[in-house]
Design a protein around this motif. Structure first.
Motif, PDB file in Angstrom:
ATOM      1  N   ALA A  12       0.850  -1.191   0.000  1.00 40.93           N
ATOM      2  CA  ALA A  12       0.000   0.000   0.000  1.00 40.93           C
ATOM      3  C   ALA A  12       0.881   1.234   0.000  1.00 40.93           C
ATOM      4  CB  ALA A  12      -0.911   0.008   1.225  1.00 40.93           C
ATOM      5  N   THR A  13       0.283   2.333  -0.369  1.00 34.72           N
ATOM      6  CA  THR A  13       0.966   3.621  -0.321  1.00 34.72           C
ATOM      7  C   THR A  13       0.070   4.636   0.363  1.00 34.72           C
ATOM      8  OG1 THR A  13       2.180   3.174  -2.364  1.00 34.72           O
ATOM      9  CG2 THR A  13       1.992   5.455  -1.704  1.00 34.72           C
ATOM     10  N   TYR A  14       0.660   5.426   1.229  1.00 41.13           N
ATOM     11  CA  TYR A  14      -0.068   6.477   1.941  1.00 41.13           C
ATOM     12  C   TYR A  14       0.443   7.832   1.467  1.00 41.13           C
ATOM     13  CZ  TYR A  14      -1.680   2.634   4.760  1.00 41.13           C
ATOM     14  OH  TYR A  14      -2.270   1.462   5.156  1.00 41.13           O
ATOM     15  N   VAL A  15      -0.485   8.699   1.146  1.00 39.90           N
ATOM     16  CA  VAL A  15      -0.140  10.007   0.594  1.00 39.90           C
ATOM     17  C   VAL A  15      -0.329  11.069   1.671  1.00 39.90           C
ATOM     18  CG1 VAL A  15      -0.595  11.652  -1.259  1.00 39.90           C
ATOM     19  CG2 VAL A  15      -0.933   9.211  -1.652  1.00 39.90           C
ATOM     20  N   TRP A  16       0.718  11.858   1.894  1.00 42.85           N
ATOM     21  CA  TRP A  16       0.678  12.870   2.950  1.00 42.85           C
ATOM     22  C   TRP A  16      -0.204  14.047   2.544  1.00 42.85           C
ATOM     23  CZ3 TRP A  16       2.534  12.503   7.821  1.00 42.85           C
ATOM     24  CH2 TRP A  16       3.366  11.404   8.091  1.00 42.85           C
ATOM     25  N   ASN A  17      -0.905  14.585   3.550  1.00 46.04           N
ATOM     26  CA  ASN A  17      -1.705  15.778   3.289  1.00 46.04           C
ATOM     27  C   ASN A  17      -0.805  17.010   3.270  1.00 46.04           C
ATOM     28  OD1 ASN A  17      -1.130  16.227   5.953  1.00 46.04           O
ATOM     29  ND2 ASN A  17      -3.195  15.839   6.718  1.00 46.04           N
ATOM     30  N   ALA A  18      -1.412  18.146   2.903  1.00 44.70           N
ATOM     31  CA  ALA A  18      -0.610  19.350   2.657  1.00 44.70           C
ATOM     32  C   ALA A  18       0.113  19.833   3.910  1.00 44.70           C
ATOM     33  CB  ALA A  18      -1.503  20.457   2.101  1.00 44.70           C
ATOM     34  N   ASP A  19      -0.496  19.672   5.078  1.00 43.40           N
ATOM     35  CA  ASP A  19       0.179  20.178   6.280  1.00 43.40           C
ATOM     36  C   ASP A  19       1.024  19.106   6.967  1.00 43.40           C
ATOM     37  OD1 ASP A  19      -1.886  18.712   7.189  1.00 43.40           O
ATOM     38  OD2 ASP A  19      -2.894  20.315   8.307  1.00 43.40           O
ATOM     39  N   GLY A  20       1.144  17.943   6.335  1.00 41.42           N
ATOM     40  CA  GLY A  20       2.068  16.928   6.836  1.00 41.42           C
ATOM     41  C   GLY A  20       1.665  16.308   8.160  1.00 41.42           C
ATOM     42  N   THR A  21       0.374  16.276   8.442  1.00 45.57           N
ATOM     43  CA  THR A  21      -0.064  15.727   9.727  1.00 45.57           C
ATOM     44  C   THR A  21      -0.513  14.278   9.629  1.00 45.57           C
ATOM     45  OG1 THR A  21      -2.262  16.636   9.309  1.00 45.57           O
ATOM     46  CG2 THR A  21      -0.756  17.969  10.656  1.00 45.57           C
ATOM     47  N   GLU A  22      -0.894  13.822   8.466  1.00 42.05           N
ATOM     48  CA  GLU A  22      -1.357  12.446   8.321  1.00 42.05           C
ATOM     49  C   GLU A  22      -1.267  12.056   6.853  1.00 42.05           C
ATOM     50  OE1 GLU A  22      -1.481   9.445   8.931  1.00 42.05           O
ATOM     51  OE2 GLU A  22      -3.020   9.290  10.495  1.00 42.05           O
ATOM     52  N   ALA A  23      -1.187  10.767   6.619  1.00 41.09           N
ATOM     53  CA  ALA A  23      -1.147  10.253   5.252  1.00 41.09           C
ATOM     54  C   ALA A  23      -2.275   9.247   5.084  1.00 41.09           C
ATOM     55  CB  ALA A  23       0.210   9.600   4.969  1.00 41.09           C
ATOM     56  N   ALA A  24      -2.985   9.363   3.972  1.00 41.61           N
ATOM     57  CA  ALA A  24      -4.151   8.512   3.718  1.00 41.61           C
ATOM     58  C   ALA A  24      -3.835   7.495   2.635  1.00 41.61           C
ATOM     59  CB  ALA A  24      -5.337   9.374   3.292  1.00 41.61           C
ATOM     60  N   LEU A  25      -4.484   6.359   2.744  1.00 43.84           N
ATOM     61  CA  LEU A  25      -4.285   5.263   1.785  1.00 43.84           C
ATOM     62  C   LEU A  25      -4.592   5.738   0.364  1.00 43.84           C
ATOM     63  CD1 LEU A  25      -3.719   2.188   1.483  1.00 43.84           C
ATOM     64  CD2 LEU A  25      -6.192   1.836   1.752  1.00 43.84           C
ATOM     65  N   ALA A  26      -3.661   5.520  -0.532  1.00 48.70           N
ATOM     66  CA  ALA A  26      -3.859   5.904  -1.935  1.00 48.70           C
ATOM     67  C   ALA A  26      -4.736   4.865  -2.628  1.00 48.70           C
ATOM     68  CB  ALA A  26      -2.511   5.994  -2.641  1.00 48.70           C
ATOM     69  N   PRO A  27      -5.422   5.243  -3.698  1.00 52.06           N
ATOM     70  CA  PRO A  27      -6.187   4.256  -4.463  1.00 52.06           C
ATOM     71  C   PRO A  27      -5.268   3.168  -5.001  1.00 52.06           C
ATOM     72  CG  PRO A  27      -6.565   6.501  -5.288  1.00 52.06           C
ATOM     73  CD  PRO A  27      -5.467   6.587  -4.283  1.00 52.06           C
ATOM     74  N   ARG A  28      -5.818   1.982  -5.180  1.00 54.74           N
ATOM     75  CA  ARG A  28      -5.007   0.856  -5.654  1.00 54.74           C
ATOM     76  C   ARG A  28      -4.369   1.148  -7.005  1.00 54.74           C
ATOM     77  NH1 ARG A  28      -7.940  -4.849  -4.951  1.00 54.74           N
ATOM     78  NH2 ARG A  28      -5.835  -5.509  -5.464  1.00 54.74           N
ATOM     79  N   GLU A  29      -5.036   1.984  -7.796  1.00 55.70           N
ATOM     80  CA  GLU A  29      -4.488   2.289  -9.124  1.00 55.70           C
ATOM     81  C   GLU A  29      -3.481   3.416  -9.094  1.00 55.70           C
ATOM     82  OE1 GLU A  29      -7.590   2.384  -8.129  1.00 55.70           O
ATOM     83  OE2 GLU A  29      -8.691   4.113  -8.895  1.00 55.70           O
ATOM     84  N   GLY A  30      -3.126   3.919  -7.905  1.00 53.14           N
ATOM     85  CA  GLY A  30      -2.131   4.975  -7.788  1.00 53.14           C
ATOM     86  C   GLY A  30      -2.715   6.336  -8.113  1.00 53.14           C
TER      87      GLY A  30
END
Lengths: 327, 191
Positions: A117-135
């Motif tokens: 899985a890949t988690y993408v960081w939000n703009a303020d760098g406080t949390e990262a959310a699971l990216a869609p399976r297709e990237g």
């Protein structure tokens, strides 16, 4: 039955449970914080059992800075070259661009196999959310940075006998190559062969704690770079084994690359000793069009430091051959 | 009335969710993987581009003597015509197996089980990875237009396995399809 349940995911879970097919907790949770990497998500304080490691030959990712951590619930079976990691092993790699966290890649060995899985960081760098399976075509904080799909994760990691790349004997040697392109200073407390053996976490390992590639400094760095950046796919047991190019270890690289004809650039050679301009391996590292570019995944920017290194190595090969002829 | 409708909808939803989709309807012939794959190949348009067209009495028609063998190796294509600026983007060879566009020139692959020029040495997982990842052998160069990999990637693993089983069952045809040609710069760009 569905009172108060509104999201499609929740409805699916309720229906699955009603069928007796409760999928259980997800292998990859919706946020990075829930993977257990952090003791304190708010301050990004990494949990002490998630230990850093720093491979001596890093993978080129278009200049992104990286940090890596691993969680080992039990010792690794290191009795063979392809280390076997225990169930519940977790590995993270955080990529930053321009000093900002962009994504954190995650892999976990579940009883049913490895999950990616890949988690993408939000703009303020406080949390990262699971990216869609297709990237994703671009990341929120770095528009030029592409987030890989799950399939692309599998393409690189599910190729060989072990999916954990960058965590193997050569990469964790205590004899680190100072000439490795983009060599990183090991993070404090980084695992290496010595520390893993001291804690008994390398079961069955009988090799040296200081493996190194033999050869001149240039040759050492060049073959180390090819090992890390190309050997994931170009190996004797990988999906492109039929190509007959094995860059996993120096001996195989010398045997299958140097002076060998290339199917791609015929009649040129994969590596033409003394002739970087006639070497297809180097040309493909410099190529930008997607049909020619190598590696085909995870990079769209030429690694200038590496191409200079490989060109120097190819130049030196002519000298080596000359010396061998004189002997 | 509203409550009855909602209950009926939930019952239908529950029934659909619990249905075992792998089981055929009672009395129906359960197709073998090869039969299922043949149906998928025919309905997904595999022949459209991977079986060369040949001119016949009724116009261009698939040449089934070369079924699924891709662009004929003997048909060396001249350089693709340069299109003027405007909305026309793609040119296609008469066989429907050579396509030129912004991606360069692509030649449709030999999908027959010939071990040297087709999929004869491929493993099922390599085929699935190729489709799922949209990349040659799952890891290499991207698959090129007009291959509709993104749509076919939505097939289940069972369907892709059936498709592969069918492709492995068709007559092997030796036909070495040329490598794709990158746009403009030639086969290799170097500094």
């Amino acid at each position: 039955m569905l009172g108060g349940v509104k999201s499609p995911t929740a409805i699916a879970a309720v229906l699955a449970a009603a069928c007796g097919n409760d999928p259980g907790p997800p292998d990859v949770p919706p946020t990075l914080g829930e993977t257990g990497l952090y003791a304190d998500v708010a301050t990004r304080t990494v949990a002490p059992e998630m230990r850093p490691f720093t491979p001596q030959y890093p993978l080129w990712s278009d200049g992104a800075a990286k940090q890596r951590w691993i969680y080992l619930p039990e010792p690794i079976d290191a009795s063979r070259a392809d280390w076997q990691f225990p169930v519940h092993t977790r590995v993270w790699k955080e990529l930053s661009v321009g000093g900002r966290r962009v994504e954190t890649r995650y892999m976990v060995r579940t009883p049913a196999g490895w999950r990616y899985a890949t988690y993408v960081w939000n703009a303020d760098g406080t949390e990262a959310a699971l990216a869609p399976r297709e990237g994703l075509a671009s990341a929120e904080v770095a528009p030029a940075h592409r987030i890989p799909s799950e399939g692309e994760c599998r393409a690189c990691h599910a190729n060989g006998a072990t999916p954990v790349l960058g965590f193997a004997a050569l990469q964790l040697s205590i004899d680190r190559d100072p000439d490795a392109p983009h060599a990183e200073r090991p993070a404090p407390g980084s695992l290496d062969l010595a520390s893993l053996l001291a804690t008994g976490e390398l079961a069955g390992y009988t090799g040296s704690i200081a493996p190194r590639i033999a050869g001149s400094p240039v040759e050492r760095a060049a073959l180390g770079y090819l090992h890390a950046n190309c050997g994931g796919c170009h190996r004797a047991d990988g999906p492109v084994a039929a190509v007959g190019l094995d860059l996993t270890d120096p001996a195989a690289a010398r045997r299958t690359a140097i002076g060998r004809p290339s199917d791609f650039g015929a009649p040129k050679l994969r590596v033409a000793p003394g002739a970087p301009a006639d070497s297809v391996l180097l040309a493909r590292m410099r190529a930008l069009d997607p049909l020619s570019r190598m590696p085909p995944l995870g990079t769209r920017v030429v690694d200038d430091a590496a191409t200079h290194l490989i060109a120097s190595w190819i130049d030196q090969l002519a000298d080596n051959q000359h010396l061998e002829t004189r002997r | 009335m509203k409550t009855t409708t909602l209950m009926f909808a939930l019952f239908a939803l529950h029934t659909a969710a619990c249905a075992d989709k792998s089981q055929p309807t009672a009395g129906a012939h359960a197709p073998s993987p090869v039969e299922r794959g043949k149906l998928l190949a025919e309905t997904s348009g595999c022949h459209d581009c991977h079986t060369p067209l040949a001119m016949g009495p009724n116009g261009p028609a698939p040449d089934m003597t070369r079924a699924l063998s891709g662009h004929p190796a003997a048909l060396a294509m001249p350089p693709a015509p340069e299109l003027p600026p405007g909305p026309w983007l793609v040119t296609v060879g008469a066989t429907n197996t050579a396509w030129s566009g912004p991606w360069g020139v692509s030649f449709t692959s030999n999908l027959t089980p010939d071990p040297e020029t087709g999929l004869g040495t491929w493993k099922q997982q390599q085929f699935i990875d190729t489709i799922r990842n949209g990349r040659h052998l799952g890891v290499g160069r991207p698959l090129l237009p007009p291959m509709p990999a993104a749509g076919i990637a939505k097939m289940s693993d069972d369907d892709l396995s059936a498709l592969f089983a069918y492709l492995q069952s068709v007559p092997a045809i030796k036909n070495k399809v040329p490598a794709p040609i990158p746009p403009k710069a030639g086969p290799v760009a170097s500094k």
